[in-house]
Design a protein around this motif. Structure first.
Motif, PDB file in Angstrom:
ATOM      1  N   LEU A  11      11.653 -29.300   3.804  1.00  0.00           N
ATOM      2  CA  LEU A  11      10.838 -30.355   4.396  1.00  0.00           C
ATOM      3  C   LEU A  11       9.356 -30.118   4.106  1.00  0.00           C
ATOM      4  N   ASP A  12       8.909 -28.887   4.247  1.00  0.00           N
ATOM      5  CA  ASP A  12       7.512 -28.539   3.957  1.00  0.00           C
ATOM      6  C   ASP A  12       7.181 -28.792   2.488  1.00  0.00           C
ATOM      7  N   GLN A  13       8.094 -28.414   1.594  1.00  0.00           N
ATOM      8  CA  GLN A  13       7.886 -28.641   0.158  1.00  0.00           C
ATOM      9  C   GLN A  13       7.729 -30.128  -0.141  1.00  0.00           C
ATOM     10  N   LEU A  14       8.601 -30.938   0.447  1.00  0.00           N
ATOM     11  CA  LEU A  14       8.551 -32.378   0.205  1.00  0.00           C
ATOM     12  C   LEU A  14       7.276 -32.993   0.773  1.00  0.00           C
ATOM     13  N   ARG A  15       6.842 -32.531   1.925  1.00  0.00           N
ATOM     14  CA  ARG A  15       5.604 -33.053   2.534  1.00  0.00           C
ATOM     15  C   ARG A  15       4.386 -32.722   1.688  1.00  0.00           C
ATOM     16  N   ASP A  16       4.387 -31.551   1.056  1.00  0.00           N
ATOM     17  CA  ASP A  16       3.234 -31.090   0.283  1.00  0.00           C
ATOM     18  C   ASP A  16       3.264 -31.526  -1.178  1.00  0.00           C
ATOM     19  N   ALA A  17       4.393 -32.070  -1.633  1.00  0.00           N
ATOM     20  CA  ALA A  17       4.560 -32.387  -3.056  1.00  0.00           C
ATOM     21  C   ALA A  17       3.744 -33.602  -3.466  1.00  0.00           C
ATOM     22  N   ALA A  18       3.269 -33.570  -4.696  1.00  0.00           N
ATOM     23  CA  ALA A  18       2.524 -34.703  -5.256  1.00  0.00           C
ATOM     24  C   ALA A  18       3.463 -35.787  -5.761  1.00  0.00           C
ATOM     25  N   GLY A  19       4.738 -35.447  -5.930  1.00  0.00           N
ATOM     26  CA  GLY A  19       5.717 -36.413  -6.423  1.00  0.00           C
ATOM     27  C   GLY A  19       7.114 -35.961  -6.040  1.00  0.00           C
ATOM     28  N   PRO A  20       8.120 -36.655  -6.552  1.00  0.00           N
ATOM     29  CA  PRO A  20       9.511 -36.304  -6.229  1.00  0.00           C
ATOM     30  C   PRO A  20       9.884 -34.902  -6.715  1.00  0.00           C
ATOM     31  N   ILE A  21      10.793 -34.268  -5.981  1.00  0.00           N
ATOM     32  CA  ILE A  21      11.324 -32.952  -6.366  1.00  0.00           C
ATOM     33  C   ILE A  21      12.839 -33.097  -6.493  1.00  0.00           C
ATOM     34  N   SER A  22      13.376 -32.700  -7.619  1.00  0.00           N
ATOM     35  CA  SER A  22      14.813 -32.839  -7.845  1.00  0.00           C
ATOM     36  C   SER A  22      15.605 -31.824  -7.028  1.00  0.00           C
ATOM     37  N   ALA A  23      16.857 -32.154  -6.776  1.00  0.00           N
ATOM     38  CA  ALA A  23      17.753 -31.229  -6.070  1.00  0.00           C
ATOM     39  C   ALA A  23      17.907 -29.944  -6.868  1.00  0.00           C
ATOM     40  N   ALA A  24      17.946 -30.065  -8.192  1.00  0.00           N
ATOM     41  CA  ALA A  24      18.081 -28.872  -9.040  1.00  0.00           C
ATOM     42  C   ALA A  24      16.868 -27.956  -8.892  1.00  0.00           C
ATOM     43  N   ALA A  25      15.670 -28.532  -8.829  1.00  0.00           N
ATOM     44  CA  ALA A  25      14.457 -27.723  -8.671  1.00  0.00           C
ATOM     45  C   ALA A  25      14.446 -27.033  -7.304  1.00  0.00           C
ATOM     46  N   LEU A  26      14.845 -27.762  -6.264  1.00  0.00           N
ATOM     47  CA  LEU A  26      14.917 -27.151  -4.932  1.00  0.00           C
ATOM     48  C   LEU A  26      15.973 -26.052  -4.898  1.00  0.00           C
ATOM     49  N   ALA A  27      17.099 -26.295  -5.544  1.00  0.00           N
ATOM     50  CA  ALA A  27      18.170 -25.291  -5.586  1.00  0.00           C
ATOM     51  C   ALA A  27      17.675 -24.007  -6.258  1.00  0.00           C
ATOM     52  N   ALA A  28      16.967 -24.157  -7.370  1.00  0.00           N
ATOM     53  CA  ALA A  28      16.438 -22.980  -8.069  1.00  0.00           C
ATOM     54  C   ALA A  28      15.415 -22.241  -7.198  1.00  0.00           C
ATOM     55  N   LYS A  29      14.558 -22.989  -6.529  1.00  0.00           N
ATOM     56  CA  LYS A  29      13.524 -22.377  -5.689  1.00  0.00           C
ATOM     57  C   LYS A  29      14.127 -21.565  -4.539  1.00  0.00           C
ATOM     58  N   PHE A  30      15.208 -22.088  -3.953  1.00  0.00           N
ATOM     59  CA  PHE A  30      15.801 -21.432  -2.789  1.00  0.00           C
ATOM     60  C   PHE A  30      17.050 -20.620  -3.129  1.00  0.00           C
ATOM     61  N   SER A  31      17.369 -20.496  -4.411  1.00  0.00           N
ATOM     62  CA  SER A  31      18.505 -19.692  -4.891  1.00  0.00           C
ATOM     63  C   SER A  31      19.826 -20.091  -4.240  1.00  0.00           C
ATOM     64  N   VAL A  32      20.053 -21.404  -4.194  1.00  0.00           N
ATOM     65  CA  VAL A  32      21.313 -21.943  -3.688  1.00  0.00           C
ATOM     66  C   VAL A  32      21.798 -22.994  -4.689  1.00  0.00           C
ATOM     67  N   SER A  33      22.986 -23.495  -4.458  1.00  0.00           N
ATOM     68  CA  SER A  33      23.506 -24.526  -5.356  1.00  0.00           C
ATOM     69  C   SER A  33      22.859 -25.876  -5.069  1.00  0.00           C
ATOM     70  N   ARG A  34      22.940 -26.764  -6.040  1.00  0.00           N
ATOM     71  CA  ARG A  34      22.443 -28.115  -5.873  1.00  0.00           C
ATOM     72  C   ARG A  34      23.161 -28.801  -4.706  1.00  0.00           C
ATOM     73  N   GLN A  35      24.465 -28.535  -4.566  1.00  0.00           N
ATOM     74  CA  GLN A  35      25.241 -29.159  -3.497  1.00  0.00           C
ATOM     75  C   GLN A  35      24.767 -28.704  -2.112  1.00  0.00           C
ATOM     76  N   ILE A  36      24.332 -27.467  -1.995  1.00  0.00           N
ATOM     77  CA  ILE A  36      23.769 -26.982  -0.725  1.00  0.00           C
ATOM     78  C   ILE A  36      22.519 -27.795  -0.392  1.00  0.00           C
ATOM     79  N   ILE A  37      21.678 -28.052  -1.391  1.00  0.00           N
ATOM     80  CA  ILE A  37      20.464 -28.842  -1.175  1.00  0.00           C
ATOM     81  C   ILE A  37      20.821 -30.260  -0.745  1.00  0.00           C
TER      82      ILE A  37
END
Length: 170
Positions: A11-37
């Protein structure tokens, strides 16, 4: 990282982002699968977070600036590029597309297209996918919600769409 902590960080990442963030990018950032995101986003939405899924990723959309209006259009798949460019060329942002489905009622897909580059990227993703546009469900009839800087820009959009022969008029 605990799931609740991860969801708050998303939620913090999305609030601070200048644009859309993909599920794959969030998954990589948090070391989880895309489906978890995807599941985390669903839980955040269920808890009241105003997260939209755009073709480019997740975003928390601010209230659109300027004038918000809708136009009704009808065209085949070949007319989509000209239609979208006609709207962004007048300084408007195409916020979404909506169709009226006989079973599900109103179906809306967020677009957030503001310029020709974004239109071209959207069309590229469409061509690389097996998915069809929502307007295919309604023989080409659909609505677009637009954010325009002023009434004059909206009237230019209407004129451009009428010239293309895609504007539905009463």
């Amino acid at each position: 990282m605990h799931a609740d902590t991860r969801r708050q960080a998303i939620l913090d990442q999305l609030r601070d982002a200048a644009g859309p963030i993909s599920a794959a990018a969030l998954a990589a950032k948090f070391s989880v699968s895309r489906q978890i995101i995807v599941g985390d986003i669903a839980l955040l939405r269920a808890a009241g977070a105003e997260i939209s899924a755009t073709p480019r990723g997740y975003v928390i959309l601010p209230a659109p600036p300027g004038l918000v209006r809708q136009v009704a259009c009808r065209h085949d798949a070949a007319g989509m590029e000209a239609e979208l460019n006609a709207m962004v060329d007048q300084g408007c942002t195409v916020l979404d597309v909506t169709v009226e489905h006989p079973v599900y009622g109103q179906l809306t897909g967020p677009l957030q297209l503001s310029n020709r580059h974004e239109v071209a990227e959207f069309l590229r993703r469409c061509s690389q996918s097996d998915a069809r546009p929502l307007s295919d469900l309604t023989e080409g009839i659909h609505l677009h919600t637009l954010s325009c800087p002023d009434e004059e820009a909206f009237q230019r959009v209407r004129a451009a769409l009428a010239e293309l022969g895609v504007l539905l008029q009463a």
